[in-house]
Design a protein around this motif. Structure first.
Motif, PDB file in Angstrom:
ATOM      1  N   VAL A 253     -17.785  66.523  15.799  1.00 42.51           N
ATOM      2  CA  VAL A 253     -16.742  66.073  16.731  1.00 42.51           C
ATOM      3  C   VAL A 253     -15.841  67.226  17.148  1.00 42.51           C
ATOM      4  CG1 VAL A 253     -14.640  64.680  16.840  1.00 42.51           C
ATOM      5  CG2 VAL A 253     -16.766  63.662  15.990  1.00 42.51           C
ATOM      6  N   GLY A 254     -15.558  68.114  16.214  1.00 42.03           N
ATOM      7  CA  GLY A 254     -14.648  69.233  16.496  1.00 42.03           C
ATOM      8  C   GLY A 254     -15.185  70.223  17.500  1.00 42.03           C
ATOM      9  N   GLN A 255     -16.455  70.121  17.860  1.00 38.32           N
ATOM     10  CA  GLN A 255     -17.049  71.043  18.820  1.00 38.32           C
ATOM     11  C   GLN A 255     -16.809  70.624  20.274  1.00 38.32           C
ATOM     12  OE1 GLN A 255     -21.235  71.637  17.926  1.00 38.32           O
ATOM     13  NE2 GLN A 255     -20.842  71.607  15.714  1.00 38.32           N
ATOM     14  N   ASN A 256     -16.292  69.424  20.480  1.00 36.64           N
ATOM     15  CA  ASN A 256     -16.180  68.863  21.833  1.00 36.64           C
ATOM     16  C   ASN A 256     -14.756  68.404  22.125  1.00 36.64           C
ATOM     17  OD1 ASN A 256     -19.170  68.902  21.881  1.00 36.64           O
ATOM     18  ND2 ASN A 256     -18.952  67.159  20.466  1.00 36.64           N
ATOM     19  N   ARG A 257     -14.450  68.289  23.424  1.00 34.88           N
ATOM     20  CA  ARG A 257     -13.164  67.699  23.799  1.00 34.88           C
ATOM     21  C   ARG A 257     -13.157  66.219  23.441  1.00 34.88           C
ATOM     22  NH1 ARG A 257     -11.834  68.829  29.915  1.00 34.88           N
ATOM     23  NH2 ARG A 257     -10.033  67.533  29.333  1.00 34.88           N
ATOM     24  N   ILE A 258     -14.204  65.524  23.812  1.00 32.92           N
ATOM     25  CA  ILE A 258     -14.393  64.139  23.372  1.00 32.92           C
ATOM     26  C   ILE A 258     -15.853  63.951  22.985  1.00 32.92           C
ATOM     27  CG2 ILE A 258     -12.514  63.157  24.738  1.00 32.92           C
ATOM     28  CD1 ILE A 258     -14.551  62.206  26.754  1.00 32.92           C
ATOM     29  N   THR A 259     -16.095  63.001  22.095  1.00 34.02           N
ATOM     30  CA  THR A 259     -17.444  62.763  21.590  1.00 34.02           C
ATOM     31  C   THR A 259     -17.739  61.269  21.593  1.00 34.02           C
ATOM     32  OG1 THR A 259     -17.320  64.702  20.148  1.00 34.02           O
ATOM     33  CG2 THR A 259     -19.037  63.078  19.647  1.00 34.02           C
ATOM     34  N   ILE A 260     -18.928  60.934  22.040  1.00 36.34           N
ATOM     35  CA  ILE A 260     -19.418  59.561  21.964  1.00 36.34           C
ATOM     36  C   ILE A 260     -20.224  59.411  20.677  1.00 36.34           C
ATOM     37  CG2 ILE A 260     -20.993  57.863  22.983  1.00 36.34           C
ATOM     38  CD1 ILE A 260     -20.380  59.123  25.720  1.00 36.34           C
ATOM     39  N   LEU A 261     -19.842  58.476  19.845  1.00 36.59           N
ATOM     40  CA  LEU A 261     -20.662  58.082  18.700  1.00 36.59           C
ATOM     41  C   LEU A 261     -21.519  56.908  19.158  1.00 36.59           C
ATOM     42  CD1 LEU A 261     -18.025  58.165  15.798  1.00 36.59           C
ATOM     43  CD2 LEU A 261     -19.307  60.057  16.825  1.00 36.59           C
ATOM     44  N   ASP A 284     -24.197  65.312  33.020  1.00 37.10           N
ATOM     45  CA  ASP A 284     -23.093  65.415  33.977  1.00 37.10           C
ATOM     46  C   ASP A 284     -21.812  65.958  33.358  1.00 37.10           C
ATOM     47  OD1 ASP A 284     -24.737  64.396  35.935  1.00 37.10           O
ATOM     48  OD2 ASP A 284     -23.951  62.352  35.817  1.00 37.10           O
ATOM     49  N   TYR A 285     -21.597  65.703  32.064  1.00 36.82           N
ATOM     50  CA  TYR A 285     -20.284  65.986  31.486  1.00 36.82           C
ATOM     51  C   TYR A 285     -20.286  66.915  30.279  1.00 36.82           C
ATOM     52  CZ  TYR A 285     -18.414  62.373  34.528  1.00 36.82           C
ATOM     53  OH  TYR A 285     -18.033  61.654  35.634  1.00 36.82           O
ATOM     54  N   LYS A 286     -21.434  67.351  29.806  1.00 39.68           N
ATOM     55  CA  LYS A 286     -21.411  68.227  28.621  1.00 39.68           C
ATOM     56  C   LYS A 286     -20.739  69.559  28.936  1.00 39.68           C
ATOM     57  CE  LYS A 286     -26.132  70.059  29.236  1.00 39.68           C
ATOM     58  NZ  LYS A 286     -27.463  70.199  28.571  1.00 39.68           N
ATOM     59  N   GLY A 287     -20.852  70.019  30.183  1.00 37.46           N
ATOM     60  CA  GLY A 287     -20.189  71.256  30.562  1.00 37.46           C
ATOM     61  C   GLY A 287     -18.679  71.134  30.634  1.00 37.46           C
ATOM     62  N   LYS A 288     -18.182  69.901  30.662  1.00 40.88           N
ATOM     63  CA  LYS A 288     -16.735  69.663  30.728  1.00 40.88           C
ATOM     64  C   LYS A 288     -16.146  69.309  29.367  1.00 40.88           C
ATOM     65  CE  LYS A 288     -16.975  68.075  35.528  1.00 40.88           C
ATOM     66  NZ  LYS A 288     -16.647  66.989  36.490  1.00 40.88           N
ATOM     67  N   GLY A 289     -17.017  69.273  28.343  1.00 39.59           N
ATOM     68  CA  GLY A 289     -16.497  69.036  26.995  1.00 39.59           C
ATOM     69  C   GLY A 289     -16.971  67.766  26.330  1.00 39.59           C
ATOM     70  N   LEU A 290     -17.977  67.104  26.902  1.00 38.29           N
ATOM     71  CA  LEU A 290     -18.497  65.877  26.286  1.00 38.29           C
ATOM     72  C   LEU A 290     -19.576  66.199  25.269  1.00 38.29           C
ATOM     73  CD1 LEU A 290     -18.824  62.750  26.136  1.00 38.29           C
ATOM     74  CD2 LEU A 290     -20.555  62.978  27.941  1.00 38.29           C
ATOM     75  N   GLU A 361     -16.837  55.767  33.631  1.00 39.78           N
ATOM     76  CA  GLU A 361     -15.510  55.876  34.233  1.00 39.78           C
ATOM     77  C   GLU A 361     -14.490  56.383  33.222  1.00 39.78           C
ATOM     78  OE1 GLU A 361     -14.588  52.076  35.853  1.00 39.78           O
ATOM     79  OE2 GLU A 361     -16.255  52.092  37.281  1.00 39.78           O
ATOM     80  N   PHE A 362     -14.578  55.901  31.991  1.00 39.43           N
ATOM     81  CA  PHE A 362     -13.635  56.333  30.953  1.00 39.43           C
ATOM     82  C   PHE A 362     -13.831  57.813  30.642  1.00 39.43           C
ATOM     83  CE2 PHE A 362     -12.367  56.934  26.500  1.00 39.43           C
ATOM     84  CZ  PHE A 362     -11.053  56.499  26.575  1.00 39.43           C
ATOM     85  N   ILE A 363     -15.087  58.242  30.495  1.00 40.14           N
ATOM     86  CA  ILE A 363     -15.369  59.641  30.206  1.00 40.14           C
ATOM     87  C   ILE A 363     -14.863  60.528  31.335  1.00 40.14           C
ATOM     88  CG2 ILE A 363     -17.208  61.339  29.875  1.00 40.14           C
ATOM     89  CD1 ILE A 363     -16.716  59.459  27.483  1.00 40.14           C
ATOM     90  N   GLN A 366     -11.118  60.917  31.094  1.00 38.74           N
ATOM     91  CA  GLN A 366     -10.697  61.739  29.959  1.00 38.74           C
ATOM     92  C   GLN A 366     -10.958  63.218  30.200  1.00 38.74           C
ATOM     93  OE1 GLN A 366      -9.118  60.618  27.039  1.00 38.74           O
ATOM     94  NE2 GLN A 366      -8.938  58.783  28.304  1.00 38.74           N
ATOM     95  N   LEU A 367     -11.964  63.552  31.005  1.00 35.79           N
ATOM     96  CA  LEU A 367     -12.360  64.950  31.197  1.00 35.79           C
ATOM     97  C   LEU A 367     -11.948  65.505  32.549  1.00 35.79           C
ATOM     98  CD1 LEU A 367     -15.884  64.899  29.501  1.00 35.79           C
ATOM     99  CD2 LEU A 367     -13.712  65.696  28.566  1.00 35.79           C
ATOM    100  N   GLN A 368     -11.030  64.843  33.222  1.00 35.22           N
ATOM    101  CA  GLN A 368     -10.537  65.355  34.512  1.00 35.22           C
ATOM    102  C   GLN A 368      -9.836  66.702  34.309  1.00 35.22           C
ATOM    103  OE1 GLN A 368      -8.052  62.295  36.204  1.00 35.22           O
ATOM    104  NE2 GLN A 368      -9.764  61.211  37.130  1.00 35.22           N
TER     105      GLN A 368
END
Length: 368
Positions: A253-261, A284-290, A361-363, A366-368
């Motif tokens: 989890v600490g490697q990302n801005r947000i993480t989906i379990l 779409d979002y791993k480059g932004k921290g997902l 939409e939530f992701i 959060q990553l805007q």
């Protein structure tokens, strides 16, 4: 599996309390019914929550029938036409006079009478457009003559399912003072996804409802799950990766801005069906921290590893191969999969239970 996809079927087999005692002198219920469109005698089957036949009811050539019973406790029962047992016509065994008009051609019935049955009728009327859309999608999916976008079909199905759940929650909020609200609270408001709503609904219930065993059990689950409610920081835990090495969830989890379990399993059809969506979301979002961490409820390592390969899953996967007894699933009280938990880089729980477009939409927010 996904309970939304089997929601309507499950509604047919719910019992709200212990069985009625036929020897009781308690006041009863009287059901006066009509089956439209028949011109000769027929028979209805009365079925309980386990699918067991309780009784048969004669319908005369004009479509009329009656049913009387004790109402010392309230049950949710189903009637089926003997020669067509695909559609159920449901009612509460609530004290008083109940009328039911069955329309076999439409597969619906109209209820009037007691408070819970009138509330049930209102809910079913509100749900009908969504159930019709779900039926249309199921027919479309079974049509082998058309080339379909499978994921688009699944996504549409889930969208309608979410609308259906919204209707159920609204009905629960409107009916906390009667048996319909009690049923919905006990069966369809998930403690793992809607703890705040559940507590609110239970607080609004009459004291006699709050003293029932099922409500007390829900309260115990809510109390036990406080540490995994939204806004709480989850406890660190370890599960093995695909190589059999223990991995700390916080190290991932600490490697990302947000993480989906993502709680899933190789044997779960809805989980597999959603993997194309999850792959696209990740791309779409791993480059932004997902980040995504798959937590498998498999008990077979071979099946787990094969599914990872077949489904082209790129993100980390962990499991203790204990099936539904998975330690993380137990921690989060997971009782249906796929199930999603979104956490930030510190392990604070941001959201639970989202899927499909609402998750995307939530992701995105959060990553805007």
């Amino acid at each position: 599996m996904n309970k939304i996809n089997t929601l309507l079927a499950a509604l047919l087999v719910l019992a709200l309390s212990t069985a009625c005692n036929k020897k009781s002198d308690a006041p009863g219920y009287h059901l006066q019914g009509t089956v439209e469109g028949i011109s000769q005698p027929a028979r209805l089957l009365l079925v309980d929550s386990d699918g067991a036949l309780l009784d048969t009811i004669d319908v005369d050539a004009k479509g009329a029938f009656t049913l009387d019973g004790q109402a010392d406790s309230v049950r949710f029962l189903s009637l089926y036409l003997e020669n067509e047992q695909k559609t159920s016509y449901d009612f509460f065994t609530e004290q008083g006079n109940i009328s039911m008009t069955i329309q076999p051609e439409k597969g619906i019935c109209q209820l009037k009478g007691t408070e819970a049955n009138e509330a049930l009728q209102q809910m079913m009327t509100a749900m009908q457009p969504y159930t019709e859309k779900l039926n249309e999608l199921e027919q479309l999916a079974s049509d082998t003559t058309q080339r379909l976008d499978e994921w688009a079909l699944i996504e549409r199905y889930n969208q309608i399912g979410n609308e259906l759940m919204k209707q159920l929650k609204e009905a629960a909020q409107k009916n906390t003072q009667n048996e319909l609200g009690y049923m919905l609270v006990c069966r369809y408001i998930d403690p793992t996804e809607e703890p705040a709503l559940l507590r609110q609904l239970i607080e609004q219930m009459p004291e006699q409802y709050r003293q029932r065993a099922q409500i007390k059990d829900i309260i115990k689950k809510l109390d036990a799950a406080k540490d995994t409610e939204e806004g709480q920081k989850m406890a660190d835990f370890q599960l093995n990766d695909t190589e059999g090495q223990p991995v700390s969830i916080m190290s991932l989890v600490g490697q990302n801005r947000i993480t989906i379990l993502d709680f899933w399993a190789s044997w779960c059809g809805p989980c597999r069906n959603e993997m194309p969506f999850m792959r696209q979301l990740y791309a779409d979002y791993k480059g932004k921290g997902l980040g995504i961490v798959g937590i498998s409820l498999d008990d077979s390592k071979d099946a787990w590893l094969k599914a990872i390969t077949d489904l082209k899953i790129e993100w980390p996967q962990i499991s203790d191969l204990q099936g539904w007894n998975n330690a993380a699933a137990t921690l989060f009280q997971v009782n249906a999969i796929p199930f999603i938990v979104v956490v930030d880089t510190n392990g604070t729980i941001l959201k639970k239970g989202l899927r499909g477009e609402p998750l995307k939409e939530f992701i995105s927010q959060q990553l805007q």
